[in-house]
Design an enzyme around this catalytic site. Structure first.
Site, PDB file in Angstrom:
ATOM      1  N   TYR A 272       0.812  -1.228   0.000  1.00 44.10           N
ATOM      2  CA  TYR A 272       0.000   0.000   0.000  1.00 44.10           C
ATOM      3  C   TYR A 272       0.843   1.275   0.000  1.00 44.10           C
ATOM      4  O   TYR A 272       2.047   1.220   0.102  1.00 44.10           O
ATOM      5  CB  TYR A 272      -1.067  -0.011   1.087  1.00 44.10           C
ATOM      6  CG  TYR A 272      -0.724  -0.108   2.552  1.00 44.10           C
ATOM      7  CD1 TYR A 272       0.532   0.170   3.071  1.00 44.10           C
ATOM      8  CD2 TYR A 272      -1.728  -0.485   3.448  1.00 44.10           C
ATOM      9  CE1 TYR A 272       0.768   0.092   4.439  1.00 44.10           C
ATOM     10  CE2 TYR A 272      -1.490  -0.568   4.817  1.00 44.10           C
ATOM     11  CZ  TYR A 272      -0.238  -0.270   5.303  1.00 44.10           C
ATOM     12  OH  TYR A 272      -0.008  -0.346   6.640  1.00 44.10           O
ATOM     13  N   GLU A 273       0.163   2.368  -0.195  1.00 40.67           N
ATOM     14  CA  GLU A 273       0.825   3.674  -0.310  1.00 40.67           C
ATOM     15  C   GLU A 273       1.811   3.670  -1.493  1.00 40.67           C
ATOM     16  O   GLU A 273       2.885   4.262  -1.437  1.00 40.67           O
ATOM     17  CB  GLU A 273       1.531   4.004   1.016  1.00 40.67           C
ATOM     18  CG  GLU A 273       1.878   5.468   1.242  1.00 40.67           C
ATOM     19  CD  GLU A 273       0.690   6.399   1.108  1.00 40.67           C
ATOM     20  OE1 GLU A 273      -0.409   6.061   1.575  1.00 40.67           O
ATOM     21  OE2 GLU A 273       0.867   7.475   0.502  1.00 40.67           O
ATOM     22  N   GLY A 274       1.379   3.016  -2.579  1.00 40.04           N
ATOM     23  CA  GLY A 274       2.242   2.864  -3.761  1.00 40.04           C
ATOM     24  C   GLY A 274       3.056   1.601  -3.639  1.00 40.04           C
ATOM     25  O   GLY A 274       4.000   1.543  -2.851  1.00 40.04           O
TER      26      GLY A 274
ATOM     27  N   GLN B  85       7.352   2.667  -6.262  1.00 44.33           N
ATOM     28  CA  GLN B  85       8.382   3.462  -5.584  1.00 44.33           C
ATOM     29  C   GLN B  85       9.656   3.499  -6.433  1.00 44.33           C
ATOM     30  O   GLN B  85      10.298   4.539  -6.578  1.00 44.33           O
ATOM     31  CB  GLN B  85       8.707   2.871  -4.199  1.00 44.33           C
ATOM     32  CG  GLN B  85       7.516   2.735  -3.264  1.00 44.33           C
ATOM     33  CD  GLN B  85       6.850   4.053  -2.940  1.00 44.33           C
ATOM     34  OE1 GLN B  85       7.511   5.084  -2.840  1.00 44.33           O
ATOM     35  NE2 GLN B  85       5.536   4.032  -2.803  1.00 44.33           N
TER      36      GLN B  85
END
Lengths: 592, 592
Positions: free
Chosen positions: B434-436, B441
Site C-alpha cells: 500500500y501507499e504505492g 516506488q
C-alpha cells in the site's frame, strides 16, 4: 479464485529434451517414451487441475477440526482422496509386489508436481504415506512389508513420520519418547510428538505412524534412537483391523498455512509398537528416506511458485493500468495491461526463470535417485546426497520469495484472501522450515556433504560443470550468454569451497558463518548449469526442425534472463563468505 | 504470545548521538534535550508495551466484523484508543492552534515507532487520521480547519484516505467516482472506493473521509481529480453532529494480515462533500502528504522487523538444541542455546543491523521533513523527496524479509500462529503494497526523482557521502571497516545512475528494467552511510568517556557486520542493472 493449468509441456521438455530419460541406462527408463509420459502427465494434470485445484481454497478456509478425537478434513477432501487412490496416483513408483506400478522415481516426481501446485496441503496426505512406505520397504521385516505395504501403496491406510517433540526438533538426541520392550517382542511406546502432518484424519481406515523413540538402557543421545511402527488400529493376523491402539491426537495446530493438512500433537500412551530394523538404528532408516523427502519438499517450494506465477501472469495480462513508456500498446483501451511495464516484466521473468530452472534441477535430482537405487551407483548416490540440501534449501527459499513476488503483481488485491495469492505464500512458507529448517540444510551441505568421501562428490560436481563448458566452448550461441556466466559463477563457488577447506578444522565457524550463503550460491550454480543445458537442448531441438519454435526460443530467452540477472548473485555470496566469522560472531550473547 | 519492549535507548542514540537534534538549527529542535525526549519516549514505550502489544494477537484473531452497517473492532481496541487519546499520542506534532503539541515531526516519528511495533493494525487508525489532519491543514479553508482539525487532532473523530477503486489504484486517472456541484457550494459524491483502511469502525464519534473524485466536465485523466471532505455525519454550524451522510461500508475485506484494522469497501451515494483546495487540483494535496505517509509506511516495515527480532533473539537464547561446534558452551545443560550457532548468529545480525540502520535512516528522513517544512529549505525538501521512495520501498521489502528471517529462528514453532511470529510476517507484508506498491516506488525514484531539478538532489546526496568519507579519511578506526565499503557501494550506485542517464530518453526501458535494483542499491548505500555515521558517533561517545561502553561497542560491531555482509549487495544490483532491458523485455507477452 486462482486457476491452475498443469505445465505438462514443460515437464515433457525436461524429461525428454533435457534428461532424455528414455535413453538413460537405468532399469525402467526405456519404458519412458514420450507417448507414455505424455499420457501419464496429461492425466496427472487433469487430476490436479480438475479435482485438486478447486479444493485448495476450500482447504485453506475450512481447515481441519478436531471433534471428539476425530479430525475432520475439509469438504471434498475425502472424495478427492478416493479419486486419487482409484487413479493409481499413490502407487506410481512403488514395488509391483505390493500393488505398485514399478515406474521410476523421476516419473513419480514429474506426476507429483502439478498435484502439489494445485493443492499442497491435500497432497501431503499421500506424500507422508509414500515416506512411510519407503521406511518399511527399505528397513522393515518381510512380515511388516506384507502387513502394511499393500495398504500404504493404495493409500487405504496413510502414514506419518513422528520425530519432533516439544523440546527437540533438530537435536533428536534429546528425545524423551520411550519404547519399553515386552515379552511378546513388541514395545510399549509412550510420549508426545508434535508437528505430525496428517497425524489424524477421516480419509483412511487406518493410520500407520512411524515413530522414533528410545529404548530404556540404550546408548545416550542420537545413537539410542529406534524406529517403530505404531498403527492407529492394530492389524489382525488376517489383515483385518483390530483394537484401537494407545495413540491419539491431542490438538490440531492453528498454522500460517497448509490449513487443509492436519498438523497434530500426537500422544502415545503405552501404544503397541513394532521395531523397524535393529534397535538403536532408527536414524539410519530416517537418513535413507531423507534424500527423497527433502527433494519432495524442494518440489513443494517451486510448485507453489509455479501456481502463483500462472496467476500473476494472467493478472498482468488482464489488469489495465498506465501506459507503456515507449508508446501506448493498446491505444483503444483505457490503459495498457501492466505486463508492458519493465518492472512487472522483471518480476515475472524472475518467477518464470526460477520455476523452470528449479523443475529441471529437481527432476535431474530424481533421476539421480533412480540411478543410485536401481544401478547401485555410488557416484550418483554421492552426488544426490550433495545436491539434496541445495534442492531443499535453495528451492524452498526462492520458491517462497517467488510466491511473494507473484502476490506483489496483484497490488492490493494480492493481500486480500479471496484472490488466493496470500495462500500460495502462506503455504509455501512451511517448506523452508520442515524436513530440516533451511539453516540445517546449509549446515548439512557445508559441515557434512562437502567433505563426504574426501570431497569426492563436490569435485565431481565441479568436473561436471567444467566438462559441460569445455564440450560446448565452440558453440558460439551458448558461449557469451550461458557458458561464460556459468564459468564465473562456478569459479565463485570453488573459491568459497577453497576458503572453507582452508579454514576447515582450525576455524570451523568461518565455514559455518558462510554456510547459508554457500547453499544459495550453489543453488544458483545448479540452476545456471540447468539453464545452460536447457538452452543447448532447445537449440538442438530447433536445429532438428522442431515445429514449436516459439516454445524453444522462449526457453532460450528465459535462460538468458537467468544467466544475466540471477547468476551474478554468486559474487555477492562469495564476498559475504570471505569475510569469515569475525563480524558474525563478534557480539557476546548478552550484548545483542 | 510474543513480548515487546520499546527500544528507547536506541531511539535516544539516534536522536542525540547521531542526529544531535537539540543542536540543529530548526525551529522547535532546541527543546528536544535528552531529558525531554527520554521522558516522552519512556511514556510512549510504556503505552506501546503495556497497552498496545497485548492487543496485537487479539486483533489478529478476532479481526473486524461488519454487523448491520457497523464495524466492530476487536475486544479492547476501543478502550486502548481512548487511552491513546488521553495520553496525547495523537497530537504530538500537530498545530497548537488546533490542540496539538507543536513538537517536531521527528519526535512524532520516534514516539510512533514502538507503537507501530507493538500493534501495527491498531496504530493505523490514528495514522490515517494524522494523514487527514495534514491534508486539511495544508489545503483546507479556514472554516474547514476550524470544523475538523481539533477533533482530528484529538482523534475524537478519525480520518481516511479514499483513492483506490476496483479498476484503478496506481493509475488514478481512470477514476470513476464523481462529484456533482450543488447550488449551495457543496458536491454530491457518488462511487465506490476500495481498500479503505479504518473506513468504518466503532472507536470514534465521526469519520472524516478524504475522497478523490472527478467533477463532471473537468479535464480528462489525473488532471481532473479533486479532493473532498465527506464526513460520515454532517457537522452542524455549532460543531455538533448532524445527519448521517450518504456513505456506508459495503464490506470488510478478509486479508492476509492487519486483521485488527478494518479494510473497507466504501460506497458513496450522493454523499455531501466539501471541496478541499481548488477544483481539479486534488493530486497536489495528495502529493504534499506523500512524503510523510510513505515514510510512515517505511517505518512500519522496520518496526515489525524490530518486534519480530526481539522475539527471535529471546527464543535463540532460550531454545537448547545442539552444541557449539567449537566446544560446549553450557556443558551442564542438555544442549547449548541456539544462539551459539553461526547460522543463527548470521540471521540475528542480519535483522539487528537492518533494524538499527533503518531506524537511523527513517529518523534522519523525518528530520529532513522538519527542515523542509519549518525552514522552507528547498535542498532538504529535494533530498527527502529523493529518499522517500527508498525509505518506503527498501525498508518495507527488507522489513518483511527480516520478519520472515525472525520466524525462521523458531523452526516449526514459527509457523504455528500462537507463537505470534507468523503475524509479524503477515502484517509486515502489506507495507510493501500500500501507499504505492514498491515497484511504483522504484519507478518514482528512477523515472522521476533522479532527474528532479536537473538531478540536483541526487548529486547532493553523492556529495554528502563523498564529504563524509573525506572528512573522516584520517580516522583509521573508520577507514577499512566503514569508509572503504561505503565508497565502493556509492561508486556502484553512481555507475548505475550514469548508465540510466546515458540510456535515459533514447532507451527508457533500460533504466526502468533496473529501477527495482536501483532502489535496493540506494537503500544499501543509505544504510551504509547511516552505519558509518553511527560508528563515528559511537566512537566519539566512547572517546568522550561514555560509561555504557557495551552499548557503543555493540553499535560499532553491528555496523561492521552490515558493511561486511550486507553492503556487497550493491555490486550484484549493479551487475543486473548493466544488462539493461534486453533479457527483461525479450519475450512477447503471448509467449510467457
Amino acid at each position: 479464485m486462482p486457476s491452475f493449468t498443469a505445465p505438462t509441456k514443460d515437464l515433457l521438455f525436461v524429461l525428454h529434451d533435457l534428461l532424455k530419460v528414455e535413453t538413460q541406462d537405468i532399469p525402467g527408463f526405456a519404458e519412458l517414451d514420450r507417448d507414455f509420459t505424455s499420457a501419464v502427465l496429461e492425466e496427472a494434470g487433469k487430476m490436479a487441475a480438475d479435482v485438486l485445484a478447486p479444493l485448495n481454497t476450500v482447504g485453506d478456509v475450512e481447515g481441519c477440526r478436531l471433534e471428539n478425537g476425530i479430525v475432520r478434513t475439509p469438504t471434498g477432501f475425502k472424495e478427492a482422496f478416493a479419486q486419487m487412490r482409484e487413479g493409481g496416483w499413490t502407487a506410481i513408483d512403488c514395488d509391483p509386489d505390493y500393488g505398485g506400478q514399478g515406474l521410476p522415481y523421476v516419473m513419480h516426481t514429474a506426476a507429483q508436481e502439478p498435484m502439489v501446485s494445485a493443492n499442497m496441503a491435500f497432497n501431503m496426505y499421500q506424500g507422508l504415506t509414500h515416506g512411510a512406505y519407503s521406511a518399511i520397504y527399505f528397513h522393515g521385516s518381510d512380515d511388516q512389508k506384507r502387513t502394511y505395504l499393500p495398504k500404504l501403496v493404495s493409500c487405504e491406510w496413510t502414514g506419518t513420520m513422528n520425530l519432533t517433540e516439544p523440546h527437540c526438533g533438530t537435536d533428536l538426541g534429546l528425545m524423551r519418547t520411550k519404547a519399553v520392550p515386552q515379552d511378546d517382542g513388541t514395545y510399549k511406546v509412550s510420549g508426545q510428538k508434535i508437528f505430525i502432518s496428517a497425524g489424524e484424519h477421516d480419509m483412511a481406515e487406518n493410520i500407520i505412524h512411524l515413530v522414533l523413540a528410545k529404548i530404556p538402557g540404550g546408548p545416550e543421545g542420537i545413537k539410542g534412537v529406534s524406529l517403530f511402527i505404531v498403527p492407529k488400529f492394530l492389524v489382525n493376523a488376517d489383515g483385518s483391523l483390530g483394537a484401537r491402539n494407545g495413540v491419539s491426537c491431542g490438538k490440531v495446530e492453528e498454522k500460517m498455512g497448509i490449513h487443509g493438512n492436519a498438523t497434530c500433537v500426537m500422544n502415545y500412551d503405552e501404544a503397541t509398537g513394532y521395531l523397524v530394523g535393529e534397535e538403536h538404528k532408527g536414524m539410519r532408516a530416517m537418513f535413507t528416506m531423507m534424500n527423497e523427502a527433502r527433494l519432495g519438499v524442494g518440489l513443494q517450494g517451486y510448485a507453489q511458485a509455479e501456481a502463483a506465477y500462472q496467476n500473476a501472469l494472467t493478472y498482468a495480462k488482464d489488469r489495465l493500468q498506465g501506459r507503456d513508456v515507449t508508446g501506448a500498446k493498446y491505444p483503444e483501451k483505457a490503459a495498457d495491461p501492466i505486463i508492458v511495464h519493465p518492472d512487472i516484466r522483471r518480476n515475472l521473468m524472475d518467477q518464470k526463470s526460477f520455476v523452470e530452472g528449479a523443475r529441471a534441477f529437481t527432476l535431474w535430482g530424481a533421476s539421480l535417485i533412480d540411478r543410485a537405487h536401481k544401478c547401485d551407483d555410488a557416484a550418483a548416490d554421492g552426488l544426490i546426497s550433495l545436491l539434496t540440501p541445495v534442492i531443499k534449501g535453495f528451492l524452498t527459499d526462492k520458491g517462497f520469495e517467488m510466491t511473494v513476488a507473484a502476490q506483489q503483481v496483484y497490488g492490493g488485491h494480492g493481500y486480500i484472501e479471496e484472490w488466493g495469492m496470500s495462500q500460495f505464500a502462506r503455504d509455501a512458507r512451511i517448506a523452508m522450515i520442515y524436513e530440516g529448517a533451511n539453516g540445517i540444510q546449509a549446515l548439512d551441505l557445508v559441515g557434512r556433504k562437502l567433505a563426504l568421501d574426501g570431497g569426492k562428490h563436490v569435485m565431481a560436481f565441479f568436473d561436471m560443470v567444467k566438462t559441460f563448458i569445455k564440450e560446448n566452448e565452440d558453440n558460439a550461441a551458448l558461449k557469451a550468454d550461458f557458458l561464460d556466466p556459468l564459468k564465473a559463477a562456478s569459479k565463485d563457488l570453488q573459491a568459497a569451497g577453497m576458503f572453507f577447506m582452508q579454514s576447515g578444522m582450525k576455524a570451523p565457524n568461518d565455514a559455518l558463518a558462510g554456510s547459508y550463503d554457500f547453499m544459495h550460491m550453489m543453488g544458483h550454480v545448479c540452476l545456471g548449469l540447468m539453464w545452460a543445458r536447457m538452452a543447448r537442448a532447445a537449440m538442438e531441438a530447433l536445429e532438428n526442425g522442431a515445429t514449436d519454435t516459439a516454445f524453444y526460443e522462449t526457453k532460450i530467452a528465459t535462460g538468458r534472463y537467468y544467466m544475466a540477472r540471477q547468476l551474478p548473485a554468486t559474487a555477492m555470496h562469495l564476498a559475504r563468505i570471505m569475510t569469515g566469522a569475525n563480524t558474525v560472531m563478534a557480539l557476546e550473547a548478552a550484548n545483542f
